[in-house]
Scaffold this active site. Structure first.
Site, short mmCIF file in Angstrom:
data_model
loop_
_atom_site.label_atom_id
_atom_site.label_comp_id
_atom_site.label_asym_id
_atom_site.label_seq_id
_atom_site.Cartn_x
_atom_site.Cartn_y
_atom_site.Cartn_z
N ASP A 17 0.87 -1.19 0.00
CA ASP A 17 0.00 0.00 0.00
C ASP A 17 0.90 1.23 0.00
O ASP A 17 2.04 1.16 -0.47
CB ASP A 17 -0.94 -0.06 1.22
CG ASP A 17 -2.27 0.66 0.95
OD1 ASP A 17 -2.22 1.85 0.63
OD2 ASP A 17 -3.33 0.03 1.06
N HIS A 23 2.21 2.04 -3.14
CA HIS A 23 1.28 2.99 -3.74
C HIS A 23 1.80 4.43 -3.69
O HIS A 23 1.05 5.36 -3.91
CB HIS A 23 -0.09 2.90 -3.07
CG HIS A 23 -0.80 1.61 -3.34
ND1 HIS A 23 -2.09 1.36 -2.95
CD2 HIS A 23 -0.39 0.48 -3.99
CE1 HIS A 23 -2.44 0.13 -3.34
NE2 HIS A 23 -1.43 -0.42 -3.96
#
Ligand SMILES: *[C@@H]1O[C@H](CO)[C@@H](O)[C@H](O)[C@H]1NC(C)=O
Ligand SMILES: *[C@@H]1O[C@H](CO)[C@@H](O)[C@H](O)[C@H]1NC(C)=O
Ligand SMILES: *[C@@H]1O[C@H](CO)[C@@H](O)[C@H](O)[C@H]1NC(C)=O
Length: 401
Positions: free
Chosen positions: A218, A241
């Site tokens: 993430d 991310h």
């Protein structure tokens, strides 16, 4: 004469330095009953408690080796600077149900001033089993998995030369803290692991992440509300991310975000590079201001630059009411590399709170053209452009190169 005088002084200095060194008292967990292949939670807690009571600087040592750690909460206040030297490899139980406090994190450190975490060791969350059961992205009532490392109300502290690996959830959470530096910090988890944010920072001030490597599933660094003065420098992020501010605005109690600096970072095949995201149809009237993103390399990044004030994953909200978060004083400069999607730059600001005072310097992003020509998407923003922009930013679609 002069020589012997100098050598005497040197001798005294060396002697003083020696005393200063000896003054850091060692609290080795093996002296508190820690044994290999058995839970060290109690031994570590006991060593920590004594170290906190010490009126001279202290060092809690977890020696080299593999140690089982079920769950631990290390709480201050401490009377003198305290160091947690993790030389070994700490293993979380692979089944989160074995943790006595199901709501708690694996390792929590609260209310400590002048903390150093060091030692070259590993916090191994052993998340592989737990990730399979995680559906928090889609299911708001999901069972929350424990965090790896949680630092709450920590001040004047440094976390350096340690690794956190395969956390079951966010790797590191920093809440209510001030003047904390992560240095040569390593985060490692597979790109497919769900919700494994690297470092999440909220309600904190003066937090630095420097000379570090973050590979996770993430956000590499995510910045929540009430945060001021975050410096992310010389960080390599990916997979992951990217560095995200937000998502913001969902709750009325949220506070402003001021002063976020991301400099000299490299993003490797990440989903985003730098991103600011806020919720539409949400109540918080926040300011997000003074952000600088510069000297960044994007290597095969899907969305290198994103301002998204219509952030609404899994249709959890309506787009009819624009976000009330005001984004201003943003500088983007010297960002280059490759995009893995034709929309290399997205600057979608709020219809009621347009972005203000956005300055964009040299941008040089390339795309291989598989899904069409490279482009940018702009709404409710009039950036001041300097230097060169490739692709042309916020240009009329018909314009040709
Ligand atoms: C931040 O903390 C460090 C110790 O890690 C200390 O040396 C420094 O003076 C602190 N800086 C501020 C601005 O308080
Ligand atoms: C930029 O970051 C890299 C690590 O990614 C580091 O090796 C390099 O020294 C940094 N450059 C500067 C000017 O700090
Ligand atoms: C580029 O990134 C995508 C993920 O967005 C990944 O699947 C692909 O393998 C990457 N390509 C290279 C050459 O690294």
């Amino acid at each position: 004469m002069a020589l012997t005088f100098i050598s005497k002084i040197l001798f005294i200095l060396a002697f003083l330095a020696c005393i200063a060194k000896v003054q850091s008292q060692l609290f080795d967990i093996t002296k508190y009953g820690a044994k290999p292949n058995a839970d060290i939670s109690e031994a570590l807690s006991n060593a920590w408690k004594e170290a906190c009571g010490s009126t001279t600087p202290s060092t809690v040592v977890i020696p080299k080796g593999i140690w089982q750690l079920t769950q631990v909460k290390l709480v201050g206040p401490n009377k003198s600077p305290i160091e947690l030297q993790v030389q070994g490899d700490l293993k979380a139980p692979s089944d989160p149900n074995q943790m006595p406090n199901k709501q708690g994190e694996w390792v929590t450190i609260n209310y400590v001033d002048y903390l150093t975490v060091s030692g070259g060791g590993v916090f191994d969350g052993q998340g592989q089993e737990a990730w399979k059961r995680n559906d928090c992205g889609k299911n708001q009532k999901c069972v929350k998995l424990p965090l790896n490392l949680s630092f709450n109300f920590i001040t004047n502290s440094i976390i350096r030369d340690v690794t956190t690996k395969d956390s079951k959830n966010f790797h590191v959470n920093v809440i209510g803290s001030q003047n904390v530096t992560f240095l040569r910090f390593t985060i490692s988890a597979p790109g497919e692991s769900p919700n494994t944010d690297g470092i999440h920072i909220a309600r904190s001030k003066l937090i630095n992440v420097k000379d570090s490597t973050i590979k996770t599933g993430d956000d590499c660094v995510s910045i929540g509300d009430g945060t001021e003065e975050v410096h992310v420098e010389n960080v390599v992020c990916g997979p992951g991310h990217g560095v995200s501010v937000g998502s913001l605005g969902k709750s009325e109690t949220e506070k402003d975000v001021v002063g976020i600096y991301v400099k000299n970072c490299t993003f490797l095949s990440t989903m985003n590079g730098v991103r600011i995201k806020t919720w539409p149809s949400a109540p918080a009237r926040l300011q997000v201001t003074n952000l600088q993103f510069e000297d960044l390399i994007m290597d095969n990044v899907t969305y290198p630059i994103v301002i998204d004030q219509e952030y609404c994953p899994y249709n959890q909200c309506k787009l009819d009411t624009p976000s009330l978060v005001k984004i201003s004083n943003v500088k983007l400069n010297n960002i280059r590399g490759t995009s893995n999607d034709p929309v290399a730059v997205t600057l979608v600001c709020s219809g009621t709170k347009p972005c203000e005072n956005v300055e964009i310097g040299d941008i040089d992003l390339k795309y291989d053209g598989k899904l069409g020509p490279i482009t940018t998407k702009c709404n409710n923003i009039k950036p001041k452009l300097t230097g060169k922009q490739n692709p042309p930013l916020c240009a009329a679609p018909a314009q040709s190169a």
